[in-house]
Each structure stands twice: as C-alpha cells, then as structure tokens.
Scaffold this active site. Structure first.
Site, PDB file in Angstrom:
ATOM      1  CB  CYS A 167      -0.874   0.014   1.237  1.00 16.62           C
ATOM      2  SG  CYS A 167      -1.794  -1.505   1.469  1.00 16.62           S
TER       3      CYS A 167
ATOM      4  NE  ARG B 114       4.682   1.498  -1.719  1.00 13.89           N
ATOM      5  CZ  ARG B 114       5.852   1.130  -1.227  1.00 13.89           C
ATOM      6  NH1 ARG B 114       6.956   1.513  -1.817  1.00 13.89           N
ATOM      7  NH2 ARG B 114       5.924   0.404  -0.141  1.00 13.89           N
TER       8      ARG B 114
ATOM      9  CD1 TRP C 122      -2.772  -4.984  -4.207  1.00 14.67           C
ATOM     10  CD2 TRP C 122      -2.217  -6.160  -2.405  1.00 14.67           C
ATOM     11  NE1 TRP C 122      -2.582  -6.281  -4.588  1.00 14.67           N
ATOM     12  CE2 TRP C 122      -2.250  -7.031  -3.507  1.00 14.67           C
ATOM     13  CE3 TRP C 122      -1.895  -6.687  -1.154  1.00 14.67           C
ATOM     14  CZ2 TRP C 122      -1.973  -8.389  -3.399  1.00 14.67           C
ATOM     15  CZ3 TRP C 122      -1.631  -8.033  -1.047  1.00 14.67           C
ATOM     16  CH2 TRP C 122      -1.665  -8.870  -2.171  1.00 14.67           C
TER      17      TRP C 122
ATOM     18  CG  ASN D  75       1.484   1.349   3.761  1.00 17.05           C
ATOM     19  OD1 ASN D  75       0.310   1.568   3.484  1.00 17.05           O
ATOM     20  ND2 ASN D  75       2.495   1.885   3.101  1.00 17.05           N
ATOM     21  N   GLY D  76       0.947  -2.375   6.161  1.00 20.47           N
ATOM     22  CA  GLY D  76       1.434  -3.495   6.957  1.00 20.47           C
ATOM     23  C   GLY D  76       0.281  -4.323   7.483  1.00 20.47           C
TER      24      GLY D  76
ATOM     25  CD  GLU E 245      11.980 -12.782 -14.582  1.00 18.34           C
ATOM     26  OE1 GLU E 245      11.613 -13.471 -13.611  1.00 18.34           O
ATOM     27  OE2 GLU E 245      11.679 -11.579 -14.699  1.00 18.34           O
TER      28      GLU E 245
ATOM     29  CE  LYS F 206       8.589  -9.971 -15.366  1.00 20.24           C
ATOM     30  NZ  LYS F 206       9.626 -10.121 -14.399  1.00 20.24           N
TER      31      LYS F 206
ATOM     32  CD  GLU G 258       5.230 -10.245 -13.385  1.00 22.13           C
ATOM     33  OE1 GLU G 258       4.925  -9.886 -12.254  1.00 22.13           O
ATOM     34  OE2 GLU G 258       6.415 -10.375 -13.751  1.00 22.13           O
TER      35      GLU G 258
ATOM     36  CG  HIS H 188      11.013 -36.611 -16.421  1.00 17.56           C
ATOM     37  ND1 HIS H 188      11.375 -37.943 -16.333  1.00 17.56           N
ATOM     38  CD2 HIS H 188      12.106 -35.955 -16.888  1.00 17.56           C
ATOM     39  CE1 HIS H 188      12.642 -38.076 -16.706  1.00 17.56           C
ATOM     40  NE2 HIS H 188      13.109 -36.892 -17.056  1.00 17.56           N
TER      41      HIS H 188
ATOM     42  CE  LYS I   7       8.783  -2.607  -9.139  1.00 13.37           C
ATOM     43  NZ  LYS I   7       9.138  -3.586 -10.176  1.00 13.37           N
TER      44      LYS I   7
HETATM   45  C1  F6R Z   1       7.853  -9.992 -10.924  1.00 14.91           C
HETATM   46  C2  F6R Z   1       8.262  -9.284  -9.732  1.00 14.91           C
HETATM   47  C3  F6R Z   1       8.228  -9.990  -8.437  1.00 14.91           C
HETATM   48  C4  F6R Z   1       9.378  -9.518  -7.548  1.00 14.91           C
HETATM   49  C5  F6R Z   1       9.238 -10.117  -6.145  1.00 14.91           C
HETATM   50  C6  F6R Z   1      10.403  -9.741  -5.254  1.00 14.91           C
HETATM   51  O1  F6R Z   1       7.983  -9.208 -12.061  1.00 14.91           O
HETATM   52  O2  F6R Z   1       8.597  -8.132  -9.791  1.00 14.91           O
HETATM   53  O3  F6R Z   1       8.248 -11.365  -8.593  1.00 14.91           O
HETATM   54  O4  F6R Z   1      10.585  -9.893  -8.116  1.00 14.91           O
HETATM   55  O5  F6R Z   1       8.050  -9.657  -5.564  1.00 14.91           O
HETATM   56  O6  F6R Z   1      10.535  -8.364  -5.156  1.00 14.91           O
HETATM   57  P1  F6R Z   1      11.879  -7.696  -4.696  1.00 14.91           P
HETATM   58  O7  F6R Z   1      12.908  -7.949  -5.729  1.00 14.91           O
HETATM   59  O8  F6R Z   1      11.542  -6.230  -4.561  1.00 14.91           O
HETATM   60  O9  F6R Z   1      12.253  -8.321  -3.380  1.00 14.91           O
END
Ligand code: F6R
Length: 613
Positions: free
Chosen positions: A2, A27, A79, A105-106, A486, A490, A493, A509, A608
């Site tokens: 948040c 965020r 959020w 937040n939290g 990865e 991408k 998401e 497998h 984020k």
């Molecule tokens: C995917 C993504 C997330 C972050 C994960 C860890 O695109 O961004 O999977 O990599 O939430 O976040 P950080 O690197 O900030 O600890």
C-alpha cells in the site's frame, strides 16, 4: 504494497496528497482515501478503485477555497489484505471519537484479540480491517498528547506498520511511525512530506530521513522530531536522493514497463560504472566491505529471494559455482526461516531484492543474521530496509523501477551477481588472465541488450501471431532454465496467459502430455552448451504439433531450420547470454500483453512491493 503520503506545509495539502498518491499508485491500488485537517475538523473522502476516482470525488466534493486552506493531511492507496476493497475498508480509519484518523501499511497480526478487548470497552468498528483496531487503540490511550498515545499503543501491537496519524485538534503537526513498512520523510522549505516511497517526495525535496524500525516522529512544517517507541528523542541522518523526477515518469513511452525495458543499456551501464578493474581482471564492489582473505574463507553461498529476484539467484548459482568454485544454494525466501536452515560460520547469505522491502526476504535476512551468517544485500532501492539491515552489499543503481513487472532490476541483478562471482573467483581459482577476459565480456552487456532492443519488430511479429494462445511453455537448460522461468513469469503476470517454465529435460517427465498445436513453446536454443540437446527437445515438441519459437543466436542457421519462428539474440559468452535472452522475453511478454489490451504497469492482483508474508 500500500502507499502512504502525508503533508504539512504552505501548499494545498489536497493537491500534494493526490499527486503523491498517483506516484505511489503502482504499489497497491484497489482503493484510496484522504483526510485533511481544517477548522478543527477532519474531512475525509474514501473510494474504491483508482486514485483518479478518488481525485474526481475530492475535487467535486471540496470547494477550491477549502482545498487551498487545508495545509495538513494524510492519504493512502490500499491493496486489500483484511476485508475487500470497499470505501469502508479504505483508509483513513477513525478512532471511536472520530477526532483522530490514521492511514496504515502493513499487518496488525494480533488485531483480532485487540479488537475483542476494545469491543469489551464499547468500541464499535466500521470496517473489516486490522488497521482500524490500531487507531481505536490509539484513541483509547489518547489523553491530549498524540505522540504519547501512539507510542503507548504501538507497544501492544504485533506485526508490521508504517502509519500516519492526525488529530482534529492539531492543525500544526501529525505523527508517523514505522516497523517493517518503509517510511521516508522529505524535508522541504517550510513543508514536510512523508511517504512510503521517495518517488512521492522527490518533486518537493531531495533531503530525506529514512525512519528505522520502532521510530516514531512528530512531523511539523518546520521539520521533524524523531523518537524511539519509548518517546525518547533519537537522531537520524539526513540523506540526499539522487534520482530525478524524470526518472520516475514515463518519458514518452506508452508504459513504464516499456520504458524500463528500453532503459536497460543505460541502467546496466550504471550498474557497471567504476566497478570493473580491467587491469587486475576483477570487480571492485567496495560495498561488500570484505577483504580478499575474508572472501576466500567463504565455503558456501546461500541466496535468498522471491519472484524475479529468486530467478536471478538461480542464475547466480551457475556463476558462483563455475567461476568461484563455491557450492551455492538458492532458497525461496518465504521458506527459508520456517525450516531451521543450517548456517555455518563460513557461509555467505546473499539477499536479492529490487525493492529492499520484501517481507519474506527481510525475514530471511534477519534469520540468517541471527544465526551468525555473513549477510550481503543486492538491492536497488537505496536506504531500503534490506540494504540497511544487511549492512553490506551492492546496489544495482538501476534507477526507480515503477512497472510492477520487474525488468531492468533483473538484468542488473544478473550483472551484479556475475561481478560478485568474478571477484570471489579471483580470490580463489580464477587467473588474472581469465578475469581480464571476463571483464571484457561483462563490459559488452549493455551493447548486447541494445542489439536485442533493435530486434523489437521481429518480436512484435511473433507476438502478433500468438497473443491469443491460452497456454505457453518456456524451456531452457543450464542457466537458461531460470531464464525460461523468468520469461514465463513475465508473460503470466502481465498478459494473464497461463505459462509454464520448465527445464527442457523435465518435459518428458510429465508436462509433454499438455502439448498440442494450440500450445506454443518458447525454447532458449542459444549457441552455448546444451544447444544440441535443446534441438532434440524442440523436435519432441514439434512431433506433438506444438509450434516452437526459438531464441537463437544470430547466424546459427542450423538451429533456425529446426524452428517454426525465431527471435535472434547476439552471439556472446554463455555467462552473459542470459541477459540479452531475457530482454527478448521481456519484450515478447510486453507485446503480447499490449495486443491483449492488458493493464501492463498495474496488472490485476499484483503490487510492486510485497511487504506482507
Ligand atoms: C515480478 C516481480 C516480483 C518480484 C518479487 C520480489 O515481475 O517483480 O516477482 O521480483 O516480488 O521483489 P523484490 O525484488 O523487490 O524483493
């Protein structure tokens, strides 16, 4: 996750708060709210949806004179964790008297027992949130001194918080506190702005104070008064933010994600700047603060991280084992502290986190430190909690990453891991000559990425052909296996297409049962070790009628003949190849999501920075 913005000063608080919330929207963004203090009253607007919905309501409800007159306020983007995203559950929340308001937040983990105790005293709650319980508790303990009440209440709280609290009686100050959720205070000329992220502050001032856990601060237009949770004054250093506002804006690109993909040659250049010693064939990385002797004493590396950063760690394992001959384990940070991890005195724990605030990674750092490990952080956000708690490490210098899907942070993380492995290797088995050759290869990275970006049109064509697929497979071997993971992450998401990343050998497998002509496969068939085996795996897929898109090295005609489509990446060392390859996958995911008209910078259900477990 948040976002919080608080303001006191000489401008319209409403205007500052709304524009600050817009910068934090990435965020967390399912609802938002604002409260300003004016004429001895609290005035609130809360709304579900985007900040622009809140903005419309605020400006249609509050007249201009009122907006300009209110110079103190706090605000929030939410959020949802406890309770769905309704206006009632949006912040701010009020105490029992309606004279105090708070944004949070939290997570208050013991909210349920606190709520029962307060209900027994006659408190009535209007929301389903854990946060409302905290402001009721502050109100219960309030006897005219807000900071005293906040300190007293926080002593009863288990969990994490970044909070801002206002009182209808105090148009001249508000109180903030943090534990586990970031809070930064910007010190301007006759104004002070508080936010959970510096991007909401930098258009006002670059002078900031990063609060530590258990700090409480009284915020006034003239500055702040920081205390500990016992209400005893403590001093905190003022830092200077070196990002500029432009870096936090889209710079002409349609989405932050696209801007950040294209920024990679530059951000990688920043990651590398001044860090390679070509003469000695090593990396400098002074933030590690470890002597060659200490580095050569390391017997095992344990990498902890989440999501994309975890995938970077998986590539890092190949680097550390190949270049430095150090056994390396990669742990999902969320799992680490719950399984009694074994830490030996000669272990180095590397925590990778773009934001530096991910709750699970932070918990893993604390667990490792408590068990006596040498902990090193690889973070992007300067002054973030993980960076500070690790105490030593390497910053990415990638600049702010706003798009929810991590792109430039990932390639910079790989570059830092490669430099770390080089440095460790040079203290152990790697010759100066080998080190010098590797320095040359590392220096090439920005150029390799540029070459992939120049292939954008080729990638768009493939995206156009497959953007309607329902399922995808991404296959790789060796260090290209985490790259496949990865690439799949991408795609899922931001485009909401179901995508599985697999080691190419694992396909047989089980998952090969899912392949048919509707299931495209993206195969990393780079011209590096494992290429021939990858070609065989591709044949297995094509025999099941799955169309195969090969990521192939420029000029590798033999491979091209075995693919249905190709995306080219430049020829380079097997150590640097994951970087240009993943950039091709980032662009592919971006274009598929764009063609499907998805909300690319703010994908549904995602935030984020994941500051809850
Ligand atoms: C995917 C993504 C997330 C972050 C994960 C860890 O695109 O961004 O999977 O990599 O939430 O976040 P950080 O690197 O900030 O600890």
């Amino acid at each position: 996750m948040c976002g919080i913005v608080g303001y006191i000063g000489n401008k319209s608080a409403t205007d500052v708060l709304i524009s600050g919330l817009k910068r934090l929207e990435y965020r967390g963004y399912d609802s938002a709210g604002i409260v300003v203090v004016s004429g001895g009253k609290l005035h609130t607007v809360k709304q579900s949806g985007k900040v622009r919905d809140l903005e419309q309501m605020v400006y249609s409800r509050w007249d201009e004179k009122f907006q300009a007159g209110a110079t103190l306020g706090i605000s929030h983007t939410r959020w949802a964790t406890h309770g769905s995203p309704t206006p009632e559950n949006a912040h701010p929340h009020y105490d029992q008297t309606g004279r105090l308001a708070m944004v949070h937040n939290g997570i208050i983990e013991n909210y349920s027992s606190l709520r029962t105790q307060l209900q027994a005293k006659g408190h009535v709650f209007k929301s389903q949130t854990d946060s409302e319980v905290l402001i009721h508790l502050i109100g219960e303990l309030y006897q005219g001194n807000l900071v005293e009440a906040v300190c007293a209440a926080l002593k009863h709280v288990e969990g994490t918080y970044g909070i801002a609290v206002v009182s209808a009686e105090r148009p001249d100050e508000f109180v903030v506190a943090r534990k586990g959720s970031p809070l930064v205070i910007g010190l301007g000329e006759g104004e002070t702005i508080v936010a959970s992220d510096v991007s909401a502050i930098i258009s006002h001032t670059r002078q900031v104070i990063y609060l530590d856990d258990d700090d409480v601060a009284v915020v006034r237009a003239s500055g702040v008064d920081v205390r500990n949770i016992n209400n005893v004054p403590v001093s905190r250093a003022v830092a200077k933010v070196d990002w500029d506002v432009g870096a936090a804006e889209k710079g002409g690109y349609e989405h932050f994600m696209l801007k950040e993909i294209h920024e990679q040659p530059e951000s990688l250049g920043n990651t590398l700047r001044g860090r390679l010693d070509e003469q000695m064939g090593t990396a400098l990385l002074s933030g590690l603060s470890l002597t060659p002797r200490e580095l050569s004493a390391i017997r095992r590396v344990v990498i902890v991280a989440c999501g994309t950063s975890y995938h970077a760690g998986m590539v890092g394992k190949y680097y550390f084992e190949e270049l430095a001959d150090i056994p390396t384990e990669v742990d999902q940070a969320a799992e680490y502290r719950y399984r009694n991890p074994i830490i030996r005195p000669d272990d180095m724990v590397v925590a990778i986190s773009q934001s530096g605030e991910t709750a699970d990674t932070l918990a893993a750092v604390r667990e490792a430190k408590q068990k006596g490990a040498l902990v090193v952080g690889i973070c992007n956000v300067v002054g973030s909690t993980i960076a500070r708690e690790a105490g030593r490490g390497v910053y990415l210098h990638a600049g702010p990453e706003i798009g929810v899907a991590s792109t430039k942070a990932f390639t910079c993380q790989l570059t830092v891991l490669l430099m770390m492995a080089l440095k460790l290797g040079r203290c152990r088995r790697l010759s100066r000559q080998n080190g010098m050759e590797l320095c040359e290869k590392i220096q090439e990275i920005p150029k390799l990425v540029k070459a992939v970006l120049a292939r954008n049109d080729e990638i768009v064509k493939v995206a156009e052909q497959y953007h309607q697929a329902r399922d995808f497979f991404f296959l790789g071997r060796g260090a290209m296996f985490p790259v496949a993971l990865e690439g799949a992450l991408k795609l899922k998401e931001i485009s909401y297409i179901h995508a599985e990343g697999y080691h190419a050998a694992e396909l047989k497998h089980g998952p090969i049962a899912l392949l048919d002509k509707q299931t495209p496969v993206l195969a990393m068939v780079n011209d590096i070790a494992g290429r021939d085996k990858m070609i065989s795996n591709v044949q297995e897929c094509r025999a099941r009628h799955a169309p195969v898109i090969g990521i192939v090295t420029e000029g590798d005609a033999d491979v091209e003949a075995n693919m249905d489509h190709v995306i080219h990446v430049p020829k380079c060392s097997h150590l640097t190849a994951p970087i240009p390859t993943v950039v091709a996958l980032q662009l592919f995911a971006y274009h598929v999501a764009r063609l499907r008209q998805c909300s690319i910078d703010q994908p549904r259900n995602l935030a984020k920075s994941v500051t809850v477990e």
